[in-house]
Design an enzyme around this catalytic site. Structure first.
Site, short mmCIF file in Angstrom:
data_model
loop_
_atom_site.label_atom_id
_atom_site.label_comp_id
_atom_site.label_asym_id
_atom_site.label_seq_id
_atom_site.Cartn_x
_atom_site.Cartn_y
_atom_site.Cartn_z
N SER A 61 24.06 44.79 40.74
CA SER A 61 23.47 45.22 39.47
C SER A 61 23.24 46.71 39.36
O SER A 61 24.16 47.50 39.41
CB SER A 61 22.18 44.44 39.25
OG SER A 61 21.70 44.66 37.96
N HIS A 62 21.96 47.08 39.28
CA HIS A 62 21.57 48.47 39.02
C HIS A 62 21.47 49.29 40.31
O HIS A 62 21.14 50.46 40.27
CB HIS A 62 20.22 48.46 38.32
CG HIS A 62 19.22 47.62 39.06
ND1 HIS A 62 19.32 46.25 39.10
CD2 HIS A 62 18.18 47.95 39.84
CE1 HIS A 62 18.36 45.77 39.87
NE2 HIS A 62 17.64 46.78 40.33
N ASP B 189 23.73 48.67 32.66
CA ASP B 189 23.66 48.86 34.10
C ASP B 189 24.97 48.50 34.81
O ASP B 189 25.98 48.24 34.16
CB ASP B 189 22.49 48.05 34.69
CG ASP B 189 22.76 46.57 34.67
OD1 ASP B 189 23.52 46.11 33.81
OD2 ASP B 189 22.22 45.86 35.55
N ASP C 48 24.39 43.63 32.40
CA ASP C 48 23.44 42.69 31.82
C ASP C 48 22.15 43.35 31.33
O ASP C 48 21.35 42.71 30.66
CB ASP C 48 23.14 41.52 32.78
CG ASP C 48 22.61 41.97 34.14
OD1 ASP C 48 22.44 43.19 34.34
OD2 ASP C 48 22.39 41.09 35.00
N ARG C 49 21.95 44.62 31.64
CA ARG C 49 20.74 45.29 31.16
C ARG C 49 21.05 46.24 30.01
O ARG C 49 22.20 46.66 29.84
CB ARG C 49 20.11 46.12 32.27
CG ARG C 49 19.64 45.28 33.43
CD ARG C 49 18.86 46.13 34.39
NE ARG C 49 18.41 45.32 35.51
CZ ARG C 49 17.40 45.64 36.29
NH1 ARG C 49 16.74 46.78 36.09
NH2 ARG C 49 17.05 44.86 37.29
N ASP D 231 26.28 45.91 36.28
CA ASP D 231 27.02 44.69 35.97
C ASP D 231 26.92 44.30 34.49
O ASP D 231 27.32 43.19 34.12
CB ASP D 231 26.56 43.54 36.87
CG ASP D 231 25.09 43.21 36.68
OD1 ASP D 231 24.30 44.11 36.36
OD2 ASP D 231 24.71 42.03 36.87
N LYS E 39 21.35 37.63 30.94
CA LYS E 39 20.98 38.70 30.02
C LYS E 39 22.24 39.48 29.69
O LYS E 39 23.22 39.43 30.45
CB LYS E 39 19.88 39.57 30.60
CG LYS E 39 20.13 40.14 31.99
CD LYS E 39 18.83 40.75 32.51
CE LYS E 39 19.01 41.47 33.83
NZ LYS E 39 18.90 40.56 34.99
C1 VG1 Z 1 14.63 42.92 39.13
C2 VG1 Z 1 13.90 42.83 37.80
C3 VG1 Z 1 14.11 41.45 37.19
C4 VG1 Z 1 15.60 41.16 37.07
C5 VG1 Z 1 16.27 41.34 38.41
C6 VG1 Z 1 17.77 41.20 38.33
O1 VG1 Z 1 14.08 41.99 40.03
O2 VG1 Z 1 12.53 43.09 37.95
O3 VG1 Z 1 13.47 41.39 35.94
O4 VG1 Z 1 15.82 39.86 36.61
O5 VG1 Z 1 16.00 42.63 38.94
O6 VG1 Z 1 18.32 42.11 37.43
P1 VG1 Z 1 13.01 42.39 41.16
O7 VG1 Z 1 12.80 41.15 41.94
O8 VG1 Z 1 13.62 43.52 41.93
O9 VG1 Z 1 11.80 42.85 40.41
V1 VG1 Z 1 19.92 42.61 37.56
O10 VG1 Z 1 20.25 43.55 36.31
O11 VG1 Z 1 20.05 42.63 39.05
O12 VG1 Z 1 20.89 41.21 37.52
CO CO Z 2 22.18 43.92 36.19
#
Ligand code: VG1
Ligand code: CO
Length: 542
Positions: free
Chosen positions: A112-113, A276, A280-281, A278, A375
């Site tokens: 992801s991010h 981000d 989804d954000r 992938d 998302k």
């Molecule tokens: C974080 C965010 C959460 C989100 C998750 C995956 O998790 O707080 O809201 O769903 O990342 O997002 P954590 O456990 O680090 O707080 V992504 O864009 O990775 O798929």
């Molecule tokens: Co993401």
């Protein structure tokens, strides 16, 4: 030929908030990927001859992993594999492909991010047939299997050409390399009024979308600049790179500061957005005004009926527990249900499948709806554009009107990244131990109404999830929430979420950190953050 290879369990393959995430070198260890992927398939039943979707965010080690997943999936009996060209598919587009093709499930390769590259992060996540992240029942079974696994099966076959759209075979399994943007775009065209958005751009409306050198580049080029006629140059950093150009592909005020500065500067475009790693954000910033993700989900829910896909209204709104209560106020006014779930998109799946919720959101810049089971960053951008095209007002005017109607939930998240796990765990334990004694206590003008460790009972399947974050709720509706991240790959990350409701429209233009300053100080005092984390200040404030 299928080869069966002996292997040993590998420690620590426990999926977190969003699948298994580790540093790249961890995934490169012998049999690490093979073990985890075989453990996924061992935890599932009934996929013989069925379809598997594979996609990743294009980060370093994506291609190598995809080749392994294809060969293991074929050897385990999948009949058909759909994989995006180059192995690059956004997370919401994978979700859509699973649903559109009636696939058994999918594998998403992403962190992801988090940053990418040889020393960056990597991740593997399993999504079920509804298109959404596997529920805890399945991730628990996968984890259990990683602890006992003793062999994996893999096809002894040459690598599949991922660069050319077309069909090939590995064992009896058909591999289809497909255009990952096409079906996603078709879905967006069904949900949104592309004619109205096209007219908005034709009228001189200007926007910048920062793909952050990540997966949404091709989608944004094709949809925004192609189908919707936004001027060339609307999409920034639109070419996916394996290391995201050395940046964190995290669309927040720290890592996407340049787009924030653009939106606040002279000659700012009407609308700025980012997504981000992938896809989804989403980050949404109007000219001169940043829209917090918690406000954004509330605003999108309140205005969704302006887009054709939601013209008949929405059934309910769901938000993760740390997300502000702004969305609840919209639900209350609409007379529909609102749901409060633990952090992580997997908890929205049942509510969406059961038709209880239509719009879902997380404070971490995640917004989505029942169109997929993830998302969806570009979806949020397009819904915003649809709303702007219909209302013909600026982002700032729409947000201010919303606050005037519902009141404003001042909101901020303070992250303490990569602190020592021991201290972070001790901080949480200390808070848990003090919950009972906090109730009824006053701190200046603030009185604690309730304090608990959030537990969720899923209204659809009856499952329970405990220890989802410490909540301190005050009598005036303010909240402080503490939880440890489940996506970090080094040490622990403490997240502190701070919220205060302001009903008085004359006080809707305060600077956020200032408006929350008494709660911020109290958050530190109650949890002794400085002492436990050995940090003077948060790493990231959003
Ligand atoms: C974080 C965010 C959460 C989100 C998750 C995956 O998790 O707080 O809201 O769903 O990342 O997002 P954590 O456990 O680090 O707080 V992504 O864009 O990775 O798929
Ligand atoms: Co993401």
């Amino acid at each position: 030929m299928i080869r069966t290879i002996a292997t040993k369990p590998i420690e620590g393959q426990k999926p977190g908030t969003s699948g298994l995430r580790k540093k790249v070198p961890v995934f490169q260890a012998e049999h690490y990927v093979e073990n985890f992927v075989q453990s996924i398939f061992d935890a599932l039943e009934g996929f013989q001859g069925k379809t598997l979707v594979i996609g990743g965010d294009g980060r370093y080690y994506n291609r190598e992993t995809i080749q392994k997943v294809i060969k293991i999936a074929a050897a385990n009996g999948f009949g058909r594999i759909l994989v995006g060209k180059g192995g690059v598919v956004s997370t919401p587009a994978v979700s859509n492909l699973i649903r559109q093709n009636g696939a058994f499930g999918g594998i998403v390769l992403s962190a992801s991010h988090n940053p990418g590259g040889p020393h960056g992060d990597f991740g593997i996540k399993y999504n079920a047939g509804n298109g959404g992240p596997a529920p805890e029942k399945i991730t628990d079974a996968i984890y259990a299997r990683t602890k006992t696994i003793n062999e994996f099966r893999i096809a002894d076959a040459p690598d599949v050409d991922l660069e050319t759209i077309g069909t090939s075979k590995v064992l009896d399994c058909t591999i289809e390399v497909i255009d990952a943007v096409k079906d996603y775009q078709a879905l967006m065209e069904k949900l949104f009024d592309f004619d109205k958005i096209r007219a908005l751009f034709a009228s001189g409306f200007k926007m910048k979308f920062d793909a952050m050198s990540a997966v949404t580049g091709p989608y944004a080029h094709q949809i925004l600049e192609g189908a919707l006629g936004a001027e060339a140059g609307t999409v920034l950093n639109g070419t996916p790179l394996p290391d995201f150009g050395g940046h964190h592909p995290d669309p927040n005020l720290v890592h996407a500061k340049h787009i924030y500065d653009l939106a606040m500067g002279a000659n700012a475009p009407d609308f700025c957005a980012a997504s981000d790693g992938d896809g989804d954000r989403n980050l949404i910033i109007g000219r001169g005004l940043f829209v917090t993700p918690s406000d954004s989900v509330a605003l999108l829910a309140a205005n969704a009926h302006l887009a054709p896909g939601y013209a008949n209204g929405i059934a309910g709104i769901a938000r993760s527990m740390p997300t502000s209560a702004a969305a609840d106020r919209v639900a209350a006014k609409m007379g529909i249900n609102s749901y409060e779930t633990p952090t992580g998109w997997k908890f929205f799946g049942n509510l969406l499948d059961a038709g209880l919720a239509t719009i879902c959101g997380e404070e971490s810049a995640g917004t989505g709806s029942n169109h997929v089971r993830e998302k969806d960053g570009l979806w949020a951008v397009l819904l915003w554009l649809n709303i702007l095209a219909v209302r013909k007002q600026s982002v700032a005017d729409i947000v201010r009107e919303h606050w005037a109607t519902y009141g404003r939930n001042y909101y901020s998240r303070h992250d303490y990244e990569e602190v020592e796990s021991e201290g972070a765990n001790a901080l949480v334990q200390h808070l848990r131990d003090s919950l009972v004694s906090l109730k009824g206590k006053s701190f200046g003008a603030l009185t604690v109404a309730d304090a608990d460790d959030f537990a969720y009972h899923d209204p659809v399947d009856g499952s329970d999830s405990a220890h989802q974050g410490i909540r301190i709720l005050f009598t005036d509706g303010s909240r402080i929430v503490y939880r440890l991240s489940g996506t970090g790959t080094a040490g622990a990350t403490l997240r502190v979420y701070i919220e205060r409701y302001e009903g008085d429209a004359a006080k809707h233009d305060l600077e956020t950190q200032g408006a929350l300053s008494d709660l911020i100080a109290l958050a530190d005092e109650l949890a002794q953050i400085k002492a436990y984390t050995k940090r003077d200040a948060p790493t990231v404030i959003t």
